[in-house]
Write a protein that holds these residues in place. Structure first.
Motif, short mmCIF file in Angstrom:
data_model
loop_
_atom_site.label_atom_id
_atom_site.label_comp_id
_atom_site.label_asym_id
_atom_site.label_seq_id
_atom_site.Cartn_x
_atom_site.Cartn_y
_atom_site.Cartn_z
N ARG A 15 -42.23 4.05 26.52
CA ARG A 15 -42.62 3.71 25.15
C ARG A 15 -42.06 2.36 24.73
NH1 ARG A 15 -40.12 7.08 21.53
NH2 ARG A 15 -41.48 6.29 19.89
N ILE A 16 -40.77 2.12 25.01
CA ILE A 16 -40.20 0.85 24.59
C ILE A 16 -40.75 -0.29 25.43
CG2 ILE A 16 -38.14 1.16 26.03
CD1 ILE A 16 -38.46 -0.74 22.66
N MET A 17 -41.09 -0.01 26.70
CA MET A 17 -41.69 -1.06 27.53
C MET A 17 -43.06 -1.45 26.99
SD MET A 17 -41.52 -3.25 29.88
CE MET A 17 -40.09 -2.83 30.87
N THR A 18 -43.88 -0.47 26.60
CA THR A 18 -45.20 -0.81 26.05
C THR A 18 -45.06 -1.61 24.77
OG1 THR A 18 -45.37 1.31 24.84
CG2 THR A 18 -46.30 1.23 27.04
N HIS A 19 -44.09 -1.23 23.94
CA HIS A 19 -43.87 -1.96 22.68
C HIS A 19 -43.44 -3.40 22.95
CE1 HIS A 19 -42.23 -1.49 18.30
NE2 HIS A 19 -43.07 -2.49 18.43
N ALA A 20 -42.52 -3.57 23.91
CA ALA A 20 -42.05 -4.91 24.23
C ALA A 20 -43.16 -5.77 24.84
CB ALA A 20 -40.85 -4.82 25.19
N LEU A 21 -43.97 -5.17 25.71
CA LEU A 21 -45.10 -5.91 26.29
C LEU A 21 -46.07 -6.36 25.20
CD1 LEU A 21 -45.82 -3.81 29.51
CD2 LEU A 21 -45.08 -6.20 29.45
N GLN A 60 -52.42 -0.23 29.59
CA GLN A 60 -52.49 0.38 30.92
C GLN A 60 -51.21 1.15 31.25
OE1 GLN A 60 -53.61 -2.54 33.88
NE2 GLN A 60 -55.20 -3.39 32.57
N LEU A 61 -50.07 0.57 30.89
CA LEU A 61 -48.80 1.24 31.17
C LEU A 61 -48.70 2.54 30.38
CD1 LEU A 61 -45.94 1.41 32.32
CD2 LEU A 61 -45.18 -0.02 30.40
N ALA A 62 -49.03 2.50 29.09
CA ALA A 62 -48.94 3.71 28.26
C ALA A 62 -49.84 4.81 28.80
CB ALA A 62 -49.31 3.37 26.82
N GLU A 63 -51.05 4.43 29.18
CA GLU A 63 -52.00 5.41 29.69
C GLU A 63 -51.51 6.01 31.01
OE1 GLU A 63 -56.83 5.62 29.34
OE2 GLU A 63 -55.89 3.71 29.87
N ARG A 115 -48.88 4.67 21.33
CA ARG A 115 -48.55 3.29 21.69
C ARG A 115 -49.73 2.64 22.41
NH1 ARG A 115 -42.89 2.21 21.64
NH2 ARG A 115 -42.46 2.46 19.43
N GLY A 116 -50.36 3.39 23.30
CA GLY A 116 -51.52 2.86 24.01
C GLY A 116 -52.66 2.55 23.07
#
Length: 448
Positions: free
Chosen positions: A251-257, A268-271, A298-299
């Motif tokens: 979750r935090i990685m998708t937000h940061a991206l 793509q990461l969230a999915e 997030r996605g």
């Protein structure tokens, strides 16, 4: 110089040498494993970097001085050597040996982690004054040799990480930073003292801790360092081997991206992370359902930022099914997930897609009594302020900002988004409304 279209080990190694950093120093700066950076050095353009690391290197390059960029360009043109840089150019460091194998030590080994604080080179602006400078100095300054951090009992460490999460969700950001000052130096000693199952628990807590770091950095606008914190959260989660922890860290990685302009990769990461979590857990626990739904949300936001309406709607609908399955508005795994949370994201996505009227209509449906987290309530009111400002209802926008300030003053003072709304209102309004905007900005400590 022009941006790097695709980072390979060759370009990454050129940037390391241009910065005059050792493999270890560069790995710590990026939040990457030392062996990963060494692989870039040895294999050159045979290695193509992951999307999150590409984004991190983009940020590091953008922040370099002209001299460093000139050296980098020359190294790329000439072709970098596979050998490590001359030892005479490397920074002096102390080394020590960790016990155990794998996990967090993989990205903190071969360096004196006890003398490193939060994140090297971190800059923070906009956090509540007057303590920002003091907090920043404590976070980034090396610790004196006679002030070595000590391990915490696991139960206390878990309580302190939970306290940091609670303070973050309550928008008490100064308290969050104070907690991080104490916790982060104690992380590695605490892990070194843990064995077996306790080691995995510390890894999971480390993932949560770096999640807080990334989240608060995003709040204050330091997107590049938030991405590095997210990378550390992801790697600690992987060491824990807990699928729910790994999903939560995604979750935090998708937000940061997303914040660094990589919305497609974030989607793509969230999915992918949501699907991995579903397969790995069969959503058999409330924690798994909540994290699964939060990942879909997030996605959906990432898809909306990429102007992919259909995909955003599909992920919102699937998240709504997950909320129905959960059956209540909770805070499992610190997600704040439930049907109300899905509605909040529908507001944000309508706003992102440029439909301020729909955003306002949806916001009116939100049951405010079910918003137990100050951060969520303040975020909704900030979205409402944005929507009214886009809609030309400036007085309503100001009222929403005032309401958000009453809920979470530190949220309003520190967020760059709020400063942009206030600045827009200062420009767009006239007469008594404009005077009220300036009065509010002065009271709240916002520059317009």
């Amino acid at each position: 110089m022009a941006a790097v279209p695709t980072w390979t080990g060759r370009e990454a190694n050129a940037l390391r040498q241009a910065l005059r950093m050792s493999v270890t120093g560069f790995a710590e700066h990026l939040g990457a494993a030392r062996r990963t950076v060494a692989k870039w050095s040895s294999q050159g353009n045979k290695v193509h970097l992951r999307a999150d690391m590409q984004a991190a290197l983009d940020t590091v390059l953008a922040r370099t001085t002209p001299d460093v960029r000139e050296r980098f360009a020359a190294l790329v043109r000439a072709g970098t050597s596979d050998a490590l840089a001359d030892p005479a150019t490397l920074p002096v460091r102390n080394t020590h040996t960790h016990t155990g194998g794998g996990g967090i030590n993989d990205f903190d080994s071969d360096g004196d982690v006890r003398r490193r604080d939060l994140l090297t080179g971190m800059t923070i602006s906009g956090i509540t004054r007057p303590n920002a400078a003091t907090l920043l100095q404590v976070l980034v300054a090396p610790r004196p040799r006679n002030d070595e951090p000590v391990a915490l009992p696991l139960r206390q460490f878990a309580r302190d990480v939970a306290a940091a999460k609670i303070a973050y969700q309550a928008c008490r950001y100064e308290q969050v930073f104070a907690g991080l000052v104490a916790l982060l130096p104690a992380l590695e000693p605490t892990r070194a003292d843990a064995e077996g199952e306790q080691r995995a628990q510390v890894d999971a807590l480390a993932s949560d801790l770096y999640h807080v770091v990334g989240s608060v950095l995003l709040k204050v606008g330091d997107k590049g360092m938030a991405l590095i914190a997210a990378e550390r959260s992801t790697r600690a989660a992987s060491s824990s081997q807990d699928p729910v922890v790994m999903g939560a860290s995604a979750r935090i990685m998708t937000h940061a991206l997303m914040s660094n302009g990589h919305s497609n990769q974030a989607q793509q990461l969230a999915e992918a992370a949501a699907e991995t979590l579903r397969r790995g857990t069969r959503l058999a626990s409330t924690d798994a359902v909540a994290v699964y739904g939060a990942l879909l949300l997030r996605g959906a936001i990432a898809a909306a930022r990429d102007d992919n309406r259909d995909h955003a709607k599909a992920m919102l609908d699937e998240a709504s099914h997950a909320a129905d399955r959960l059956g209540y508005d909770g805070n499992e795994r610190w997600t704040g997930f439930g049907a109300t949370n899905v509605l909040l994201h529908r507001v944000n996505i309508a706003l992102t897609l440029g439909d301020a009227g729909t955003a306002i209509a949806l916001a009116r449906q939100v049951p405010l009594d079910k918003l137990g987290l100050a951060e969520r309530k303040a975020s909704l009111l900030v979205d409402v302020a944005r929507a009214y400002t886009q809609w030309g209802r400036y007085e309503h926008g100001l009222y929403a900002l005032r309401s958000a300030y009453e809920v979470a003053p530190e949220e309003i003072r520190c967020r760059p988004t709020v400063q942009r709304i206030a600045s827009d209102l200062a420009v767009l309004t006239r007469g008594h409304v404009r005077s009220a905007v300036f009065d509010f900005a002065q009271h709240a400590g916002i520059r317009v």
